[in-house]
Design an enzyme around this catalytic site. Structure first.
Site, mmCIF file in Angstrom:
data_model
loop_
_atom_site.group_PDB
_atom_site.id
_atom_site.type_symbol
_atom_site.label_atom_id
_atom_site.label_comp_id
_atom_site.label_asym_id
_atom_site.label_seq_id
_atom_site.Cartn_x
_atom_site.Cartn_y
_atom_site.Cartn_z
ATOM 1 N N GLY A 108 0.767 -0.960 -0.031
ATOM 2 C CA GLY A 108 0.122 -0.010 -0.074
ATOM 3 C C GLY A 108 0.856 1.225 0.000
ATOM 4 O O GLY A 108 0.290 2.332 0.133
ATOM 5 N N CYS A 109 2.244 0.984 -0.157
ATOM 6 C CA CYS A 109 2.964 2.248 -0.267
ATOM 7 C C CYS A 109 3.069 2.806 -1.634
ATOM 8 O O CYS A 109 3.226 2.120 -2.632
ATOM 9 C CB CYS A 109 4.456 1.593 0.174
ATOM 10 S SG CYS A 109 5.230 3.171 0.742
#
Lengths: 110, 102, 136
Positions: A108-109
Protein backbone atom coordinates in the site's frame (compact mmCIF):
# COMPACT_ATOMS: atom_id res chain seq x y z
CA UNK A 1 22.36 -5.33 -8.63
CA UNK A 2 23.88 -6.12 -5.29
CA UNK A 3 25.30 -4.76 -2.04
CA UNK A 4 28.86 -5.75 -1.13
CA UNK A 5 28.93 -7.06 2.45
CA UNK A 6 32.56 -7.77 3.35
CA UNK A 7 33.14 -9.35 -0.06
CA UNK A 8 29.80 -11.18 -0.27
CA UNK A 9 27.29 -9.95 -2.86
CA UNK A 10 23.70 -9.51 -1.59
CA UNK A 11 21.17 -9.07 -4.38
CA UNK A 12 18.67 -6.24 -4.36
CA UNK A 13 15.95 -4.91 -6.67
CA UNK A 14 16.07 -1.65 -8.59
CA UNK A 15 14.83 0.31 -5.59
CA UNK A 16 17.37 -1.20 -3.21
CA UNK A 17 15.17 -3.71 -1.34
CA UNK A 18 17.04 -6.99 -0.87
CA UNK A 19 15.75 -9.97 -2.81
CA UNK A 20 16.07 -12.69 -0.15
CA UNK A 21 14.95 -11.69 3.31
CA UNK A 22 17.27 -14.34 4.74
CA UNK A 23 20.32 -12.44 3.46
CA UNK A 24 19.92 -9.71 6.07
CA UNK A 25 22.64 -9.03 8.66
CA UNK A 26 23.39 -6.03 10.84
CA UNK A 27 26.42 -5.29 8.66
CA UNK A 28 24.17 -5.24 5.61
CA UNK A 29 21.79 -2.85 7.41
CA UNK A 30 24.66 -0.42 7.90
CA UNK A 31 25.59 -0.66 4.22
CA UNK A 32 22.02 -0.06 3.01
CA UNK A 33 21.78 2.86 5.44
CA UNK A 34 24.96 4.42 4.01
CA UNK A 35 23.50 4.11 0.52
CA UNK A 36 20.47 6.00 1.87
CA UNK A 37 22.79 8.60 3.44
CA UNK A 38 21.75 7.60 6.95
CA UNK A 39 24.20 7.04 9.79
CA UNK A 40 22.65 4.46 12.07
CA UNK A 41 22.28 5.50 15.70
CA UNK A 42 20.41 3.90 18.58
CA UNK A 43 17.05 5.37 17.57
CA UNK A 44 17.39 4.14 14.00
CA UNK A 45 18.15 0.67 15.32
CA UNK A 46 15.12 0.73 17.59
CA UNK A 47 12.87 1.38 14.62
CA UNK A 48 14.62 -1.18 12.41
CA UNK A 49 14.46 -3.83 15.11
CA UNK A 50 10.82 -3.01 15.71
CA UNK A 51 10.07 -3.48 11.99
CA UNK A 52 11.85 -6.81 11.93
CA UNK A 53 9.88 -8.14 14.87
CA UNK A 54 6.62 -6.79 13.38
CA UNK A 55 7.40 -8.65 10.16
CA UNK A 56 8.35 -11.77 12.07
CA UNK A 57 5.01 -11.74 13.84
CA UNK A 58 2.63 -10.61 11.08
CA UNK A 59 4.48 -11.34 7.81
CA UNK A 60 3.98 -7.81 6.50
CA UNK A 61 5.85 -4.56 6.58
CA UNK A 62 3.42 -2.08 8.12
CA UNK A 63 2.17 1.03 6.33
CA UNK A 64 3.72 4.24 7.66
CA UNK A 65 0.77 5.38 9.80
CA UNK A 66 0.55 1.89 11.29
CA UNK A 67 4.28 1.90 11.99
CA UNK A 68 4.16 5.26 13.74
CA UNK A 69 1.12 4.27 15.78
CA UNK A 70 2.75 1.00 16.82
CA UNK A 71 6.07 2.69 17.69
CA UNK A 72 4.19 5.25 19.75
CA UNK A 73 2.54 2.44 21.65
CA UNK A 74 5.71 0.47 22.33
CA UNK A 75 8.29 3.27 22.68
CA UNK A 76 6.24 6.29 23.60
CA UNK A 77 5.17 9.50 21.88
CA UNK A 78 8.69 11.04 21.86
CA UNK A 79 9.76 8.53 19.20
CA UNK A 80 6.37 7.54 17.83
CA UNK A 81 5.45 10.75 16.05
CA UNK A 82 5.61 11.89 12.45
CA UNK A 83 8.18 14.63 12.93
CA UNK A 84 10.71 12.53 14.79
CA UNK A 85 10.32 9.57 12.46
CA UNK A 86 10.86 11.74 9.40
CA UNK A 87 13.94 13.25 11.03
CA UNK A 88 15.33 9.74 11.43
CA UNK A 89 14.29 8.62 7.95
CA UNK A 90 13.87 11.73 5.76
CA UNK A 91 12.64 9.84 2.69
CA UNK A 92 9.87 8.11 4.59
CA UNK A 93 10.14 5.97 7.72
CA UNK A 94 8.28 2.97 6.32
CA UNK A 95 10.10 2.96 2.99
CA UNK A 96 13.63 3.68 4.19
CA UNK A 97 13.50 1.83 7.48
CA UNK A 98 11.97 -1.24 5.78
CA UNK A 99 14.75 -1.22 3.22
CA UNK A 100 17.38 -1.06 5.95
CA UNK A 101 15.55 -3.77 7.90
CA UNK A 102 15.72 -6.05 4.86
CA UNK A 103 11.93 -6.21 4.44
CA UNK A 104 9.83 -5.90 1.30
CA UNK A 105 8.41 -2.51 0.39
CA UNK A 106 5.33 -1.88 2.58
CA UNK A 107 2.03 -2.99 1.05
CA UNK A 108 0.00 0.00 0.00
CA UNK A 109 3.04 2.24 -0.17
CA UNK A 110 2.58 4.55 -3.13
CA UNK B 1 -32.12 -1.40 -1.10
CA UNK B 2 -31.89 -4.41 -3.34
CA UNK B 3 -28.78 -6.27 -4.42
CA UNK B 4 -27.86 -7.63 -7.84
CA UNK B 5 -26.09 -10.96 -7.37
CA UNK B 6 -24.06 -12.38 -10.23
CA UNK B 7 -22.97 -15.99 -10.66
CA UNK B 8 -20.50 -17.03 -13.36
CA UNK B 9 -19.60 -20.59 -12.30
CA UNK B 10 -21.32 -23.84 -13.19
CA UNK B 11 -23.41 -25.04 -10.21
CA UNK B 12 -22.03 -28.55 -10.73
CA UNK B 13 -18.42 -27.66 -9.98
CA UNK B 14 -18.73 -24.81 -7.51
CA UNK B 15 -20.93 -23.78 -4.60
CA UNK B 16 -21.38 -20.22 -5.87
CA UNK B 17 -25.01 -20.50 -7.03
CA UNK B 18 -26.15 -22.46 -3.98
CA UNK B 19 -24.40 -20.03 -1.66
CA UNK B 20 -25.89 -17.10 -3.54
CA UNK B 21 -29.42 -18.61 -3.22
CA UNK B 22 -28.75 -19.08 0.50
CA UNK B 23 -27.81 -15.43 1.04
CA UNK B 24 -29.99 -13.47 -1.38
CA UNK B 25 -32.79 -11.46 0.26
CA UNK B 26 -36.35 -11.19 -0.99
CA UNK B 27 -36.51 -8.58 -3.73
CA UNK B 28 -32.92 -9.13 -4.87
CA UNK B 29 -31.98 -10.17 -8.41
CA UNK B 30 -29.66 -12.92 -9.60
CA UNK B 31 -27.99 -12.78 -13.00
CA UNK B 32 -26.40 -16.00 -14.25
CA UNK B 33 -23.70 -15.57 -16.90
CA UNK B 34 -20.71 -17.37 -18.40
CA UNK B 35 -20.77 -20.96 -16.99
CA UNK B 36 -23.30 -19.72 -14.44
CA UNK B 37 -26.01 -20.09 -17.11
CA UNK B 38 -26.09 -23.86 -16.52
CA UNK B 39 -27.87 -22.99 -13.29
CA UNK B 40 -30.78 -21.56 -15.31
CA UNK B 41 -31.55 -24.73 -17.27
CA UNK B 42 -34.52 -27.01 -16.51
CA UNK B 43 -34.13 -30.59 -15.38
CA UNK B 44 -30.87 -30.29 -13.45
CA UNK B 45 -30.19 -31.31 -9.86
CA UNK B 46 -30.28 -27.66 -8.78
CA UNK B 47 -33.24 -26.55 -10.94
CA UNK B 48 -35.83 -27.04 -8.20
CA UNK B 49 -33.82 -24.90 -5.77
CA UNK B 50 -33.58 -22.15 -8.39
CA UNK B 51 -37.24 -22.39 -9.38
CA UNK B 52 -38.27 -22.22 -5.73
CA UNK B 53 -36.75 -18.72 -5.58
CA UNK B 54 -38.40 -17.39 -8.72
CA UNK B 55 -41.20 -15.83 -6.68
CA UNK B 56 -39.10 -13.93 -4.15
CA UNK B 57 -36.14 -13.11 -6.40
CA UNK B 58 -35.84 -11.82 -9.96
CA UNK B 59 -33.84 -14.33 -12.01
CA UNK B 60 -31.96 -13.42 -15.18
CA UNK B 61 -29.61 -15.16 -17.57
CA UNK B 62 -27.24 -13.53 -20.04
CA UNK B 63 -28.73 -14.68 -23.34
CA UNK B 64 -25.48 -14.74 -25.32
CA UNK B 65 -23.86 -17.06 -22.81
CA UNK B 66 -26.93 -19.33 -22.64
CA UNK B 67 -27.21 -19.51 -26.44
CA UNK B 68 -23.51 -20.24 -26.76
CA UNK B 69 -23.96 -23.26 -24.49
CA UNK B 70 -26.99 -24.61 -26.34
CA UNK B 71 -29.50 -23.54 -23.71
CA UNK B 72 -32.42 -22.19 -25.75
CA UNK B 73 -34.94 -19.86 -24.11
CA UNK B 74 -37.45 -22.75 -24.04
CA UNK B 75 -35.11 -24.77 -21.79
CA UNK B 76 -34.81 -22.04 -19.16
CA UNK B 77 -36.41 -22.56 -15.78
CA UNK B 78 -39.80 -20.84 -15.68
CA UNK B 79 -39.41 -17.31 -14.37
CA UNK B 80 -35.85 -16.82 -15.67
CA UNK B 81 -35.65 -13.81 -17.98
CA UNK B 82 -32.99 -13.67 -20.71
CA UNK B 83 -31.19 -10.31 -20.95
CA UNK B 84 -28.55 -8.93 -23.32
CA UNK B 85 -25.47 -6.93 -22.29
CA UNK B 86 -27.45 -3.69 -22.17
CA UNK B 87 -29.88 -5.43 -19.84
CA UNK B 88 -26.96 -6.52 -17.62
CA UNK B 89 -25.81 -2.90 -17.37
CA UNK B 90 -29.33 -1.71 -16.55
CA UNK B 91 -29.60 -4.28 -13.78
CA UNK B 92 -26.28 -3.17 -12.30
CA UNK B 93 -27.36 0.47 -12.45
CA UNK B 94 -30.80 -0.10 -10.96
CA UNK B 95 -29.61 -1.98 -7.85
CA UNK B 96 -27.94 -0.52 -4.76
CA UNK B 97 -24.96 -2.86 -4.86
CA UNK B 98 -23.59 -5.81 -6.77
CA UNK B 99 -22.40 -8.98 -5.09
CA UNK B 100 -20.36 -11.23 -7.35
CA UNK B 101 -20.32 -14.90 -6.38
CA UNK B 102 -17.04 -16.03 -7.87
CA UNK C 1 -15.90 13.92 5.95
CA UNK C 2 -18.29 11.63 7.84
CA UNK C 3 -20.61 11.75 4.85
CA UNK C 4 -17.93 10.24 2.63
CA UNK C 5 -17.46 7.13 4.73
CA UNK C 6 -18.92 4.12 3.00
CA UNK C 7 -19.47 0.60 4.18
CA UNK C 8 -17.07 -1.70 2.33
CA UNK C 9 -17.42 -5.46 2.56
CA UNK C 10 -14.74 -7.86 1.38
CA UNK C 11 -16.25 -11.31 0.79
CA UNK C 12 -13.89 -14.26 1.18
CA UNK C 13 -15.20 -17.57 -0.19
CA UNK C 14 -12.00 -19.36 -1.25
CA UNK C 15 -9.50 -21.54 0.60
CA UNK C 16 -6.10 -19.88 1.12
CA UNK C 17 -3.47 -21.55 -1.11
CA UNK C 18 -5.11 -23.39 -4.03
CA UNK C 19 -5.87 -20.12 -5.81
CA UNK C 20 -4.62 -16.55 -5.51
CA UNK C 21 -8.02 -15.11 -4.46
CA UNK C 22 -7.42 -15.13 -0.69
CA UNK C 23 -4.01 -13.46 -0.82
CA UNK C 24 -5.25 -10.89 -3.34
CA UNK C 25 -8.18 -10.06 -1.08
CA UNK C 26 -5.86 -9.51 1.86
CA UNK C 27 -3.62 -7.22 -0.18
CA UNK C 28 -6.59 -5.19 -1.36
CA UNK C 29 -7.80 -4.89 2.25
CA UNK C 30 -4.37 -3.60 3.33
CA UNK C 31 -4.18 -1.08 0.50
CA UNK C 32 -7.83 -0.06 0.89
CA UNK C 33 -7.31 0.59 4.60
CA UNK C 34 -5.56 3.84 3.68
CA UNK C 35 -8.92 5.27 2.59
CA UNK C 36 -10.54 5.33 6.05
CA UNK C 37 -13.76 3.56 5.13
CA UNK C 38 -16.02 1.41 7.32
CA UNK C 39 -14.55 -1.98 6.46
CA UNK C 40 -15.93 -5.44 7.20
CA UNK C 41 -14.67 -8.84 6.12
CA UNK C 42 -16.94 -11.82 5.49
CA UNK C 43 -15.70 -15.40 5.60
CA UNK C 44 -18.05 -18.06 4.28
CA UNK C 45 -17.95 -21.29 2.30
CA UNK C 46 -14.28 -22.31 1.80
CA UNK C 47 -13.22 -18.81 2.90
CA UNK C 48 -13.43 -19.95 6.53
CA UNK C 49 -10.35 -22.11 5.89
CA UNK C 50 -8.29 -18.90 5.64
CA UNK C 51 -8.65 -18.32 9.39
CA UNK C 52 -7.81 -21.83 10.58
CA UNK C 53 -4.95 -21.86 13.07
CA UNK C 54 -1.78 -23.92 12.76
CA UNK C 55 -1.10 -23.22 9.07
CA UNK C 56 2.47 -24.10 8.05
CA UNK C 57 3.44 -23.55 4.42
CA UNK C 58 7.10 -24.58 4.69
CA UNK C 59 6.45 -27.64 2.56
CA UNK C 60 4.80 -25.84 -0.37
CA UNK C 61 7.14 -22.90 -0.82
CA UNK C 62 4.59 -20.12 -0.52
CA UNK C 63 4.19 -17.49 2.17
CA UNK C 64 1.92 -18.30 5.09
CA UNK C 65 -0.18 -15.14 5.18
CA UNK C 66 -2.48 -16.22 7.99
CA UNK C 67 -0.51 -14.21 10.63
CA UNK C 68 -1.26 -11.04 8.66
CA UNK C 69 -4.94 -11.23 9.64
CA UNK C 70 -3.79 -10.50 13.20
CA UNK C 71 -2.23 -7.22 12.03
CA UNK C 72 -5.46 -5.89 10.54
CA UNK C 73 -6.52 -4.39 13.86
CA UNK C 74 -3.63 -1.94 13.44
CA UNK C 75 -5.27 -0.95 10.16
CA UNK C 76 -8.63 -0.40 11.87
CA UNK C 77 -10.07 -3.47 10.20
CA UNK C 78 -11.77 -5.06 13.17
CA UNK C 79 -14.93 -6.77 11.90
CA UNK C 80 -14.45 -10.36 10.74
CA UNK C 81 -17.84 -11.97 10.17
CA UNK C 82 -17.51 -15.77 10.05
CA UNK C 83 -20.47 -17.92 9.06
CA UNK C 84 -21.34 -20.71 11.51
CA UNK C 85 -22.96 -22.96 8.91
CA UNK C 86 -19.83 -22.81 6.73
CA UNK C 87 -17.71 -23.87 9.72
CA UNK C 88 -20.04 -26.72 10.63
CA UNK C 89 -20.22 -28.04 7.06
CA UNK C 90 -16.41 -28.32 7.14
CA UNK C 91 -16.18 -30.00 10.54
CA UNK C 92 -14.85 -26.85 12.20
CA UNK C 93 -15.75 -24.87 15.28
CA UNK C 94 -14.68 -21.42 16.45
CA UNK C 95 -11.91 -23.13 18.46
CA UNK C 96 -10.24 -24.17 15.20
CA UNK C 97 -9.76 -20.52 14.19
CA UNK C 98 -6.80 -18.40 15.21
CA UNK C 99 -7.39 -15.71 17.80
CA UNK C 100 -7.59 -12.27 16.21
CA UNK C 101 -7.78 -9.28 18.55
CA UNK C 102 -7.95 -5.52 18.14
CA UNK C 103 -7.57 -2.62 20.53
CA UNK C 104 -10.68 -0.50 20.87
CA UNK C 105 -9.45 3.10 20.88
CA UNK C 106 -12.86 4.29 22.06
CA UNK C 107 -12.77 1.98 25.07
CA UNK C 108 -9.38 2.73 26.67
CA UNK C 109 -7.61 0.42 24.21
CA UNK C 110 -9.35 -2.66 25.58
CA UNK C 111 -8.46 -5.82 23.66
CA UNK C 112 -11.47 -7.27 21.89
CA UNK C 113 -11.97 -10.20 19.53
CA UNK C 114 -12.30 -9.28 15.83
CA UNK C 115 -14.05 -12.51 14.86
CA UNK C 116 -17.83 -12.40 15.08
CA UNK C 117 -19.67 -15.66 14.46
CA UNK C 118 -22.91 -15.13 12.58
CA UNK C 119 -25.48 -17.49 11.14
CA UNK C 120 -26.43 -17.56 7.47
CA UNK C 121 -29.39 -15.20 7.86
CA UNK C 122 -27.28 -12.69 9.81
CA UNK C 123 -24.60 -12.91 7.12
CA UNK C 124 -27.21 -12.17 4.46
CA UNK C 125 -28.51 -9.18 6.47
CA UNK C 126 -24.98 -7.83 6.93
CA UNK C 127 -24.26 -8.14 3.20
CA UNK C 128 -27.44 -6.25 2.40
CA UNK C 129 -26.34 -3.27 4.55
CA UNK C 130 -23.20 -2.53 2.53
CA UNK C 131 -22.49 0.29 0.10
CA UNK C 132 -19.83 -1.66 -1.76
CA UNK C 133 -19.26 -5.43 -1.90
CA UNK C 134 -15.91 -6.69 -3.20
CA UNK C 135 -15.78 -10.44 -3.76
CA UNK C 136 -12.85 -12.78 -3.87
Amino acid sequence: MSYDVNGTAVEHDEEGYITNLGDWTEDLAGIIASAEEITMNEEHWEVVNFLRSYYEEYQIAPAVRVLIKAIKKSMGPEIGNNKYMYELFPYGPAKQACKIAGLPKPTGCI
Amino acid sequence: MATLHTVNKSPFGASALQSCLNHAKDGDAILMFEDGVYGAAQGTIIADAVAAKSGSLSLYVLKGDADARGIADARLIEGVTPVDYAGFVELAASHDRTNNWL
Amino acid sequence: MEDNIKKFLYVNRKAPYGTIYALEALEVVLIGAAFDQDVSLAFLDDGVFQLVKGQNTDGIGVKNFSPTFRALGDYEVTKFYVEKESLEERGLTADDLQEIMYEDEDDDYAEKPSIRLVNRAEMADMMAEQDVVLSF
